[in-house]
Design an enzyme around this catalytic site. Structure first.
Site, PDB file in Angstrom:
ATOM      1  N   GLY A 179       0.881  -1.170   0.000  1.00 42.58           N
ATOM      2  CA  GLY A 179       0.000   0.000   0.000  1.00 42.58           C
ATOM      3  C   GLY A 179       0.914   1.215   0.000  1.00 42.58           C
ATOM      4  O   GLY A 179       1.890   1.248  -0.738  1.00 42.58           O
ATOM      5  N   GLU A 180       0.637   2.169   0.838  1.00 47.68           N
ATOM      6  CA  GLU A 180       1.519   3.329   0.996  1.00 47.68           C
ATOM      7  C   GLU A 180       1.949   3.400   2.454  1.00 47.68           C
ATOM      8  O   GLU A 180       1.109   3.576   3.341  1.00 47.68           O
ATOM      9  CB  GLU A 180       0.787   4.621   0.627  1.00 47.68           C
ATOM     10  CG  GLU A 180       0.771   4.920  -0.857  1.00 47.68           C
ATOM     11  CD  GLU A 180       2.160   5.013  -1.468  1.00 47.68           C
ATOM     12  OE1 GLU A 180       2.325   4.512  -2.599  1.00 47.68           O
ATOM     13  OE2 GLU A 180       3.081   5.565  -0.818  1.00 47.68           O
ATOM     14  N   SER A 181       3.255   3.286   2.670  1.00 44.02           N
ATOM     15  CA  SER A 181       3.729   3.229   4.058  1.00 44.02           C
ATOM     16  C   SER A 181       3.453   4.528   4.816  1.00 44.02           C
ATOM     17  O   SER A 181       3.278   4.504   6.037  1.00 44.02           O
ATOM     18  CB  SER A 181       5.205   2.859   4.096  1.00 44.02           C
ATOM     19  OG  SER A 181       5.944   3.681   3.226  1.00 44.02           O
ATOM     20  N   CYS A 220       6.102  -5.455   0.582  1.00 42.48           N
ATOM     21  CA  CYS A 220       6.242  -4.135  -0.057  1.00 42.48           C
ATOM     22  C   CYS A 220       6.115  -3.023   1.003  1.00 42.48           C
ATOM     23  O   CYS A 220       7.002  -2.903   1.834  1.00 42.48           O
ATOM     24  CB  CYS A 220       5.272  -3.988  -1.213  1.00 42.48           C
ATOM     25  SG  CYS A 220       5.881  -2.779  -2.389  1.00 42.48           S
ATOM     26  N   ARG A 257      12.493   3.633   0.520  1.00 41.21           N
ATOM     27  CA  ARG A 257      11.239   3.652  -0.249  1.00 41.21           C
ATOM     28  C   ARG A 257      11.492   3.931  -1.734  1.00 41.21           C
ATOM     29  O   ARG A 257      12.428   4.640  -2.090  1.00 41.21           O
ATOM     30  CB  ARG A 257      10.305   4.748   0.265  1.00 41.21           C
ATOM     31  CG  ARG A 257       9.855   4.550   1.683  1.00 41.21           C
ATOM     32  CD  ARG A 257       8.851   5.625   2.065  1.00 41.21           C
ATOM     33  NE  ARG A 257       7.613   5.468   1.316  1.00 41.21           N
ATOM     34  CZ  ARG A 257       6.860   6.470   0.879  1.00 41.21           C
ATOM     35  NH1 ARG A 257       7.217   7.712   1.102  1.00 41.21           N
ATOM     36  NH2 ARG A 257       5.746   6.229   0.213  1.00 41.21           N
ATOM     37  N   ILE A 285       6.166  -3.344  -7.374  1.00 40.91           N
ATOM     38  CA  ILE A 285       5.369  -2.144  -7.670  1.00 40.91           C
ATOM     39  C   ILE A 285       5.848  -1.010  -6.761  1.00 40.91           C
ATOM     40  O   ILE A 285       5.645  -1.043  -5.550  1.00 40.91           O
ATOM     41  CB  ILE A 285       3.859  -2.396  -7.444  1.00 40.91           C
ATOM     42  CG1 ILE A 285       3.377  -3.580  -8.292  1.00 40.91           C
ATOM     43  CG2 ILE A 285       3.057  -1.130  -7.761  1.00 40.91           C
ATOM     44  CD1 ILE A 285       1.958  -4.039  -7.988  1.00 40.91           C
ATOM     45  N   ARG A 286       6.536  -0.049  -7.355  1.00 43.00           N
ATOM     46  CA  ARG A 286       7.126   1.061  -6.563  1.00 43.00           C
ATOM     47  C   ARG A 286       7.759   0.484  -5.292  1.00 43.00           C
ATOM     48  O   ARG A 286       7.529   0.945  -4.173  1.00 43.00           O
ATOM     49  CB  ARG A 286       6.071   2.123  -6.249  1.00 43.00           C
ATOM     50  CG  ARG A 286       5.480   2.733  -7.519  1.00 43.00           C
ATOM     51  CD  ARG A 286       4.430   3.780  -7.248  1.00 43.00           C
ATOM     52  NE  ARG A 286       5.009   4.853  -6.457  1.00 43.00           N
ATOM     53  CZ  ARG A 286       4.525   5.251  -5.267  1.00 43.00           C
ATOM     54  NH1 ARG A 286       3.492   4.675  -4.738  1.00 43.00           N
ATOM     55  NH2 ARG A 286       5.104   6.233  -4.629  1.00 43.00           N
ATOM     56  N   HIS A 322       5.367  -8.408  -4.342  1.00 39.41           N
ATOM     57  CA  HIS A 322       3.958  -8.736  -4.029  1.00 39.41           C
ATOM     58  C   HIS A 322       3.657 -10.214  -4.301  1.00 39.41           C
ATOM     59  O   HIS A 322       3.094 -10.540  -5.355  1.00 39.41           O
ATOM     60  CB  HIS A 322       3.028  -7.878  -4.888  1.00 39.41           C
ATOM     61  CG  HIS A 322       2.913  -6.464  -4.443  1.00 39.41           C
ATOM     62  ND1 HIS A 322       1.906  -6.017  -3.628  1.00 39.41           N
ATOM     63  CD2 HIS A 322       3.702  -5.400  -4.695  1.00 39.41           C
ATOM     64  CE1 HIS A 322       2.065  -4.731  -3.394  1.00 39.41           C
ATOM     65  NE2 HIS A 322       3.152  -4.327  -4.031  1.00 39.41           N
ATOM     66  N   GLU A 365       1.328 -11.946  -3.302  1.00 35.39           N
ATOM     67  CA  GLU A 365      -0.126 -12.194  -3.359  1.00 35.39           C
ATOM     68  C   GLU A 365      -0.692 -11.916  -4.755  1.00 35.39           C
ATOM     69  O   GLU A 365      -1.851 -12.218  -5.015  1.00 35.39           O
ATOM     70  CB  GLU A 365      -0.838 -11.343  -2.299  1.00 35.39           C
ATOM     71  CG  GLU A 365      -0.968  -9.856  -2.593  1.00 35.39           C
ATOM     72  CD  GLU A 365       0.329  -9.061  -2.459  1.00 35.39           C
ATOM     73  OE1 GLU A 365       1.409  -9.665  -2.216  1.00 35.39           O
ATOM     74  OE2 GLU A 365       0.269  -7.831  -2.621  1.00 35.39           O
TER      75      GLU A 365
END
Ligand code: GLN
Length: 191
Positions: A48-50, A79, A106, A136-137, A172, A174
């Site tokens: 997600g976004e940390s 991630c 990051r 992903i990023r 990821h 998943e």
């Protein structure tokens, strides 16, 4: 084998982790409040976004209960989750949990390649010789310190590491059909 696996469900792609765990026949719980941790045998912190996850974890009072939980139960961060389990993070807006003796950087793969899929050698997983890893990023694990074992590397970078019952995975797992990393995690719950 574990009875119930919690997935932190404040933000990010928690539903995909839950779907993968369900294909493995384990019960899952979407964790939205710290008290729910008491019902679980292990926890996944998803991508997600940390920065956003930090804000929500502060708001709902997750830091101490989650640290306490990790002393007794396995925790896997993927991630953004890998950033959160680290001890040090390069971005002061992120408040890491410090569950693992690593540093995370990051968005460390740069803009051009901020999302890519690559096959990684998986000597520690039985079955196919490689794992299709979706980045992903993604962060990089910029320091691996005492007590941390590198389980997988890609292009010279550690991408899956373990310290005791804590796992950090920078990609990821998943988002593929390959459930071997989730299986590896579930095996930690039977120790
Ligand atoms: N770039 C995100 C962060 O820094 C992580 C991306 C992800 O979880 N897919 O938190």
């Amino acid at each position: 084998m574990a009875r119930k696996i919690g997935v932190l469900a404040l933000q990010g792609d928690f539903a995909k982790h839950m779907a993968m765990l369900e294909t493995l026949g384990v019960e899952t719980l979407a964790i939205k409040k710290p008290q729910q941790l008491e019902e679980c045998d292990a926890l996944i912190i998803p991508g997600g976004e940390s920065t956003t996850l930090t804000k929500l974890m502060v708001k709902y009072g997750f830091y101490e209960p989650l640290r306490e939980f990790s002393r007794r139960h396995p925790v896997m961060g993927t991630c953004a989750g890998a950033i959160l389990v680290a001890k040090d993070v390069d971005d002061p807006r992120v408040q890491p949990l410090g569950l693992m003796n690593i540093a995370a950087k990051r968005n460390a793969y740069g803009r051009q390649v901020d999302s890519f899929v690559t096959d990684i050698n998986t000597p520690m997983l039985a079955g196919a010789p490689t794992f299709p890893a979706v980045f992903i990023r993604a962060p990089k694990i910029s320091a691996v310190r005492n007590g941390v074992e590198i389980l997988m590397s890609s292009a010279g970078e550690p991408v899956m590491v373990q310290e005791g019952n804590i796992l950090a995975v920078t990609f990821h797992p998943e988002l593929t059909k390959d459930n071997r990393i989730h299986r590896y995690f579930l095996e930690l719950t039977s120790d």
